[in-house]
Design an enzyme around this catalytic site. Structure first.
Site: not given
Length: 331
Positions: A142, A167
């Site tokens: 990501s 995350y």
């Protein structure tokens, strides 16, 4: 090839599975269909792949009624027994791991879900690939791994030691874990740092869906950091093109940015969406959210050099396709 794609009830996983199936590859899809967002959207994606909801049973392969080269299994990556049995019987040529607990802000509310899926689950994928001689593992990282990095565009050579959400920390962990398995066991691993993917069947927790829903239902949209933000919006077809190139060309260990290489100001994005919807947004300007960053900008030179990657969808065209789907799907 015979390919395992995890996360096929998800946005990117669904589109990847459909494209590879249409190209004639054999695809086994895997997803736990959790309720992080509306499961009806997830089941709709699976339905398009020929997997009927009533035929889905936990931990058992279901056959597609649309594609003879597709099967699907509902299970968790944390379930190593089911995962190992799947690898033992299916003899995968390659694996694309897109399953993860997604969302920056939700990781503040429910951190344990991220450790289970993104750390334990990814560990099980790595172990299964090692033990059952899978030649090529590609996986979702990501853009959030860049965290507090101020240098832009984001380059894969930048140090990524300052994540600002759990995350992001789990995604950075995945990259480190993959490097270890490439070094120790010769497993080919390629991590892809995704940058703000949008398009038909997109995630309801991301800006295009949130904004479209609010605008069409006469609600305010939340415009964070007073609108002073930008994102490297990347259309789903460009993302899928890049992933497929990576699947076909293993490398011992690599990480790439995959984005549009052209950030768009948030206010410009909202205006393009308003024009496509034919309706003005009611804007509620707010401060920056915890865990968020002001801007993202992908340097995709590595993917261009190694894979001839060419993101070429204009934002106006991509948003047009998204709005067309959105109005049809939600009536």
């Amino acid at each position: 090839m015979k390919i395992l794609i995890t996360g096929t009830a998800g946005f990117i996983g669904y589109h990847l599975a459909k494209k590879l199936l249409d190209q004639g590859h054999e695809v086994i899809g895997l997803d736990n269909i959790n309720d992080y967002y509306d499961v009806n959207l997830k089941y709709a994606r699976l339905e398009n792949l020929g997997i009927n909801k009533e035929n889905i049973k936990d931990d058992i392969l279901a056959k597609s009624i649309k594609y003879k080269n597709h099967k699907f299994i509902k299970t968790n990556l944390e379930n190593d027994k089911v995962l190992n049995a799947l690898f033992e019987t299916q003899n995968f040529d390659c694996v694309c791991n897109l399953a993860a607990q997604a969302g920056v802000r939700y990781s503040i509310e429910n951190p344990h879900a991220y450790i289970k899926s993104n750390i334990v689950g990814f560990m099980n994928i790595l172990e299964a690939c090692r033990n059952f001689d899978v030649k090529n593992l590609s996986y979702a990282s990501s853009s959030s791994v860049y965290g507090l990095n101020k240098s832009q565009p984001f380059k894969t050579t930048h140090i990524t030691d300052t994540p600002i959400s759990l995350y992001a920390a789990t995604k950075k962990s995945n990259e480190l874990m993959a490097h270890t398995y490439s070094h120790l066991y010769g497993l080919s691993t390629t991590g892809l740092r995704f940058f703000t993917v949008y398009g038909p069947y997109g995630r309801p927790d991301m800006a295009p869906m949130l904004f479209a829903d609010a605008i069409l239902n006469n609600r305010e949209i939340k415009v964070f950091n007073q609108g002073d933000m930008s994102r490297d919006f990347t259309y789903i077809d460009d993302i899928i093109d890049g992933i497929i190139k990576v699947i076909h060309k293993p490398s011992k260990y690599n990480i790439y940015n995959i984005g549009n290489n052209a950030p768009v100001k948030l206010m410009d994005f909202i205006e393009i969406l308003e024009n496509a919807l034919g309706k003005k947004a009611k804007k509620n300007f707010m401060p920056m959210q915890d865990g968020d960053v002001k801007s993202t900008f992908a340097d995709v030179s590595g993917l261009i050099k190694d894979f001839d990657y060419k993101p070429n969808t204009k934002l106006t065209d991509g948003i047009g396709q998204f709005v067309k789907w959105y109005k049809e799907f939600y009536n």
